[in-house]
Scaffold this motif. Structure first.
Motif, PDB file in Angstrom:
ATOM      1  N   SER A  56      80.116 -55.899  39.508  1.00 14.96           N
ATOM      2  CA  SER A  56      80.195 -57.008  38.599  1.00 14.96           C
ATOM      3  C   SER A  56      80.788 -56.739  37.079  1.00 14.96           C
ATOM      4  O   SER A  56      81.637 -57.061  36.379  1.00 14.96           O
ATOM      5  CB  SER A  56      79.202 -57.863  38.374  1.00 14.96           C
ATOM      6  OG  SER A  56      78.275 -57.530  37.519  1.00 14.96           O
ATOM      7  N   VAL A  57      80.351 -55.317  36.835  1.00 15.65           N
ATOM      8  CA  VAL A  57      80.753 -54.639  35.468  1.00 15.65           C
ATOM      9  C   VAL A  57      82.358 -54.417  35.615  1.00 15.65           C
ATOM     10  O   VAL A  57      82.981 -54.671  34.556  1.00 15.65           O
ATOM     11  CB  VAL A  57      79.893 -53.330  35.077  1.00 15.65           C
ATOM     12  CG1 VAL A  57      80.791 -52.451  34.190  1.00 15.65           C
ATOM     13  CG2 VAL A  57      78.623 -53.690  34.637  1.00 15.65           C
ATOM     14  N   LEU A  58      82.753 -54.118  36.869  1.00 14.20           N
ATOM     15  CA  LEU A  58      84.255 -53.768  36.816  1.00 14.20           C
ATOM     16  C   LEU A  58      85.075 -55.132  37.051  1.00 14.20           C
ATOM     17  O   LEU A  58      86.392 -55.043  37.506  1.00 14.20           O
ATOM     18  CB  LEU A  58      84.400 -52.800  38.059  1.00 14.20           C
ATOM     19  CG  LEU A  58      83.824 -51.490  37.658  1.00 14.20           C
ATOM     20  CD1 LEU A  58      83.810 -50.775  39.271  1.00 14.20           C
ATOM     21  CD2 LEU A  58      84.795 -50.742  36.587  1.00 14.20           C
ATOM     22  N   ILE A 103      89.081 -47.595  32.296  1.00 15.35           N
ATOM     23  CA  ILE A 103      88.062 -47.941  33.097  1.00 15.35           C
ATOM     24  C   ILE A 103      86.690 -47.072  32.878  1.00 15.35           C
ATOM     25  O   ILE A 103      85.555 -47.721  32.390  1.00 15.35           O
ATOM     26  CB  ILE A 103      88.231 -48.065  34.674  1.00 15.35           C
ATOM     27  CG1 ILE A 103      89.614 -49.154  35.044  1.00 15.35           C
ATOM     28  CG2 ILE A 103      87.054 -48.608  35.414  1.00 15.35           C
ATOM     29  CD1 ILE A 103      89.966 -49.134  36.434  1.00 15.35           C
ATOM     30  N   LEU A 104      86.847 -45.828  32.613  1.00 13.16           N
ATOM     31  CA  LEU A 104      85.788 -45.045  32.326  1.00 13.16           C
ATOM     32  C   LEU A 104      85.464 -45.450  30.932  1.00 13.16           C
ATOM     33  O   LEU A 104      83.970 -45.436  30.538  1.00 13.16           O
ATOM     34  CB  LEU A 104      86.151 -43.522  32.028  1.00 13.16           C
ATOM     35  CG  LEU A 104      86.665 -43.081  33.591  1.00 13.16           C
ATOM     36  CD1 LEU A 104      87.166 -41.403  33.246  1.00 13.16           C
ATOM     37  CD2 LEU A 104      85.345 -43.114  34.234  1.00 13.16           C
ATOM     38  N   GLN A 105      86.056 -45.715  29.973  1.00 11.95           N
ATOM     39  CA  GLN A 105      85.714 -46.256  28.672  1.00 11.95           C
ATOM     40  C   GLN A 105      84.943 -47.567  28.599  1.00 11.95           C
ATOM     41  O   GLN A 105      83.978 -47.859  27.837  1.00 11.95           O
ATOM     42  CB  GLN A 105      86.996 -46.259  27.709  1.00 11.95           C
ATOM     43  CG  GLN A 105      87.396 -45.091  27.011  1.00 11.95           C
ATOM     44  CD  GLN A 105      88.704 -45.104  26.564  1.00 11.95           C
ATOM     45  OE1 GLN A 105      89.174 -46.161  25.943  1.00 11.95           O
ATOM     46  NE2 GLN A 105      89.215 -43.990  26.291  1.00 11.95           N
ATOM     47  N   HIS A 106      85.485 -48.398  29.526  1.00  8.79           N
ATOM     48  CA  HIS A 106      84.811 -49.698  29.678  1.00  8.79           C
ATOM     49  C   HIS A 106      83.357 -49.468  30.225  1.00  8.79           C
ATOM     50  O   HIS A 106      82.252 -50.323  29.924  1.00  8.79           O
ATOM     51  CB  HIS A 106      85.517 -50.754  30.622  1.00  8.79           C
ATOM     52  CG  HIS A 106      84.810 -51.699  31.073  1.00  8.79           C
ATOM     53  ND1 HIS A 106      84.668 -52.921  30.043  1.00  8.79           N
ATOM     54  CD2 HIS A 106      84.300 -52.264  32.284  1.00  8.79           C
ATOM     55  CE1 HIS A 106      83.967 -53.836  30.802  1.00  8.79           C
ATOM     56  NE2 HIS A 106      83.718 -53.247  32.028  1.00  8.79           N
ATOM     57  N   VAL A 107      83.073 -48.501  31.154  1.00  8.23           N
ATOM     58  CA  VAL A 107      81.928 -48.351  31.847  1.00  8.23           C
ATOM     59  C   VAL A 107      80.955 -47.647  30.524  1.00  8.23           C
ATOM     60  O   VAL A 107      80.116 -48.147  30.389  1.00  8.23           O
ATOM     61  CB  VAL A 107      81.925 -47.178  32.852  1.00  8.23           C
ATOM     62  CG1 VAL A 107      80.514 -46.797  33.414  1.00  8.23           C
ATOM     63  CG2 VAL A 107      82.488 -48.169  34.031  1.00  8.23           C
ATOM     64  N   GLU A 108      81.706 -46.736  29.799  1.00  6.71           N
ATOM     65  CA  GLU A 108      80.700 -46.064  28.733  1.00  6.71           C
ATOM     66  C   GLU A 108      80.525 -46.940  27.583  1.00  6.71           C
ATOM     67  O   GLU A 108      79.099 -46.977  27.426  1.00  6.71           O
ATOM     68  CB  GLU A 108      81.677 -44.801  28.177  1.00  6.71           C
ATOM     69  CG  GLU A 108      80.727 -43.973  27.344  1.00  6.71           C
ATOM     70  CD  GLU A 108      81.812 -42.891  26.793  1.00  6.71           C
ATOM     71  OE1 GLU A 108      82.982 -42.946  27.189  1.00  6.71           O
ATOM     72  OE2 GLU A 108      81.193 -42.085  26.228  1.00  6.71           O
ATOM     73  N   LEU A 109      81.160 -48.096  27.475  1.00  6.64           N
ATOM     74  CA  LEU A 109      80.732 -49.205  26.405  1.00  6.64           C
ATOM     75  C   LEU A 109      79.557 -49.919  26.919  1.00  6.64           C
ATOM     76  O   LEU A 109      78.500 -50.106  26.278  1.00  6.64           O
ATOM     77  CB  LEU A 109      82.130 -49.876  26.086  1.00  6.64           C
ATOM     78  CG  LEU A 109      83.027 -49.539  24.851  1.00  6.64           C
ATOM     79  CD1 LEU A 109      83.983 -50.686  24.959  1.00  6.64           C
ATOM     80  CD2 LEU A 109      81.995 -49.730  23.647  1.00  6.64           C
ATOM     81  N   THR A 110      79.916 -50.023  28.191  1.00  7.45           N
ATOM     82  CA  THR A 110      78.665 -50.991  28.739  1.00  7.45           C
ATOM     83  C   THR A 110      77.244 -50.277  28.787  1.00  7.45           C
ATOM     84  O   THR A 110      76.235 -50.789  28.581  1.00  7.45           O
ATOM     85  CB  THR A 110      78.907 -51.439  30.144  1.00  7.45           C
ATOM     86  OG1 THR A 110      80.332 -51.903  30.271  1.00  7.45           O
ATOM     87  CG2 THR A 110      78.278 -52.465  30.751  1.00  7.45           C
ATOM     88  N   LEU A 111      77.313 -48.781  29.154  1.00  7.12           N
ATOM     89  CA  LEU A 111      76.250 -47.786  29.234  1.00  7.12           C
ATOM     90  C   LEU A 111      75.569 -48.041  27.768  1.00  7.12           C
ATOM     91  O   LEU A 111      74.487 -47.974  27.641  1.00  7.12           O
ATOM     92  CB  LEU A 111      76.665 -46.578  29.641  1.00  7.12           C
ATOM     93  CG  LEU A 111      76.876 -46.329  31.208  1.00  7.12           C
ATOM     94  CD1 LEU A 111      77.532 -44.924  31.344  1.00  7.12           C
ATOM     95  CD2 LEU A 111      75.545 -46.715  31.905  1.00  7.12           C
ATOM     96  N   ASN A 112      76.350 -48.049  26.789  1.00  5.44           N
ATOM     97  CA  ASN A 112      75.846 -47.834  25.264  1.00  5.44           C
ATOM     98  C   ASN A 112      75.216 -49.485  25.104  1.00  5.44           C
ATOM     99  O   ASN A 112      74.154 -49.386  24.329  1.00  5.44           O
ATOM    100  CB  ASN A 112      77.074 -47.677  24.431  1.00  5.44           C
ATOM    101  CG  ASN A 112      77.515 -46.512  24.302  1.00  5.44           C
ATOM    102  OD1 ASN A 112      76.854 -45.494  25.216  1.00  5.44           O
ATOM    103  ND2 ASN A 112      78.888 -46.263  24.064  1.00  5.44           N
ATOM    104  N   LYS A 113      75.824 -50.472  25.793  1.00  2.00           N
ATOM    105  CA  LYS A 113      75.347 -51.770  25.204  1.00  2.00           C
ATOM    106  C   LYS A 113      73.895 -51.790  26.119  1.00  2.00           C
ATOM    107  O   LYS A 113      72.797 -52.607  25.329  1.00  2.00           O
ATOM    108  CB  LYS A 113      76.270 -52.931  25.632  1.00  2.00           C
ATOM    109  CG  LYS A 113      77.190 -53.086  24.957  1.00  2.00           C
ATOM    110  CD  LYS A 113      78.163 -54.447  25.489  1.00  2.00           C
ATOM    111  CE  LYS A 113      79.518 -54.263  24.873  1.00  2.00           C
ATOM    112  NZ  LYS A 113      80.272 -55.314  25.724  1.00  2.00           N
ATOM    113  N   VAL A 114      73.620 -51.586  27.251  1.00  2.00           N
ATOM    114  CA  VAL A 114      72.456 -51.711  27.843  1.00  2.00           C
ATOM    115  C   VAL A 114      71.313 -50.563  27.390  1.00  2.00           C
ATOM    116  O   VAL A 114      70.176 -50.980  28.205  1.00  2.00           O
ATOM    117  CB  VAL A 114      72.666 -51.894  29.308  1.00  2.00           C
ATOM    118  CG1 VAL A 114      73.785 -52.995  29.638  1.00  2.00           C
ATOM    119  CG2 VAL A 114      73.079 -50.515  30.129  1.00  2.00           C
TER     120      VAL A 114
END
Ligand code: HEM
Length: 127
Positions: A56-58, A103-114
């Motif tokens: 869902s994150v992707l 996509i890696l940057q999007h996942v990294e941003l999401t990791l920072n958010k949570v």
């Protein structure tokens, strides 16, 4: 007009995400500092929830319906260092699977958010 495929489609959909999540937990459980957190945990269930969350994150088709991340990690005493290690493992497995930088940057941003929902100590405070 071109409609570009979602990140989910670009990485190869649910089966590619399942492979990533399998390898992710192999690497996490291989780390002596991280392994104790997972003692007694129902790993097949955890993997299923992680697959749906990552899909869902992707931008995949199904919504995440597992527990709220703060609730799921409450009381575990997860440190910022251990959180960072887990995040790095996820990004490195995604990179190893051939996932591109955007996509890696999007996942990294999401990791920072949570992060603040998952770590047990205040994040980014100076005192
Ligand atoms: C890096 C970001 C993280 C994400 C996206 C994430 C995601 C998840 C998800 C989706 C679940 C399942 C929730 C449910 O039961 O419905 C879960 C559970 C769990 N997570 Fe994480 N997690 C992260 C970091 C961590 C870290 C750093 C640790 C420990 C070092 C950890 C340890 C656990 C454990 C032990 C469970 C099982 C809880 C239980 O079933 O009672 N997680 N996580």
């Amino acid at each position: 007009m071109t409609i570009s495929p979602s990140y989910y489609d670009q990485v190869g959909g649910a089966s590619a995400v399942r492979d990533v999540v399998d390898l992710f937990y192999v690497r996490v459980l291989d780390d002596a500092a991280l392994k104790p957190y997972f003692a007694g945990i129902d790993m097949p269930r955890l993997k299923r929830h992680m697959v749906v969350l990552l899909c869902s994150v992707l931008g995949g088709p199904d919504p995440y319906e597992g527990r709220d991340l703060a609730e799921a990690h409450r009381g575990m005493g997860i440190t910022a260092d251990h959180y960072a290690k887990v995040g790095e493992i996820l990004l490195s497995v995604l990179q190893g699977a051939g996932v591109g930088d955007e996509i890696l940057q999007h996942v990294e941003l999401t990791l920072n958010k949570v992060e603040s929902s998952i770590v047990a100590e205040p994040v980014g405070t100076a005192d």
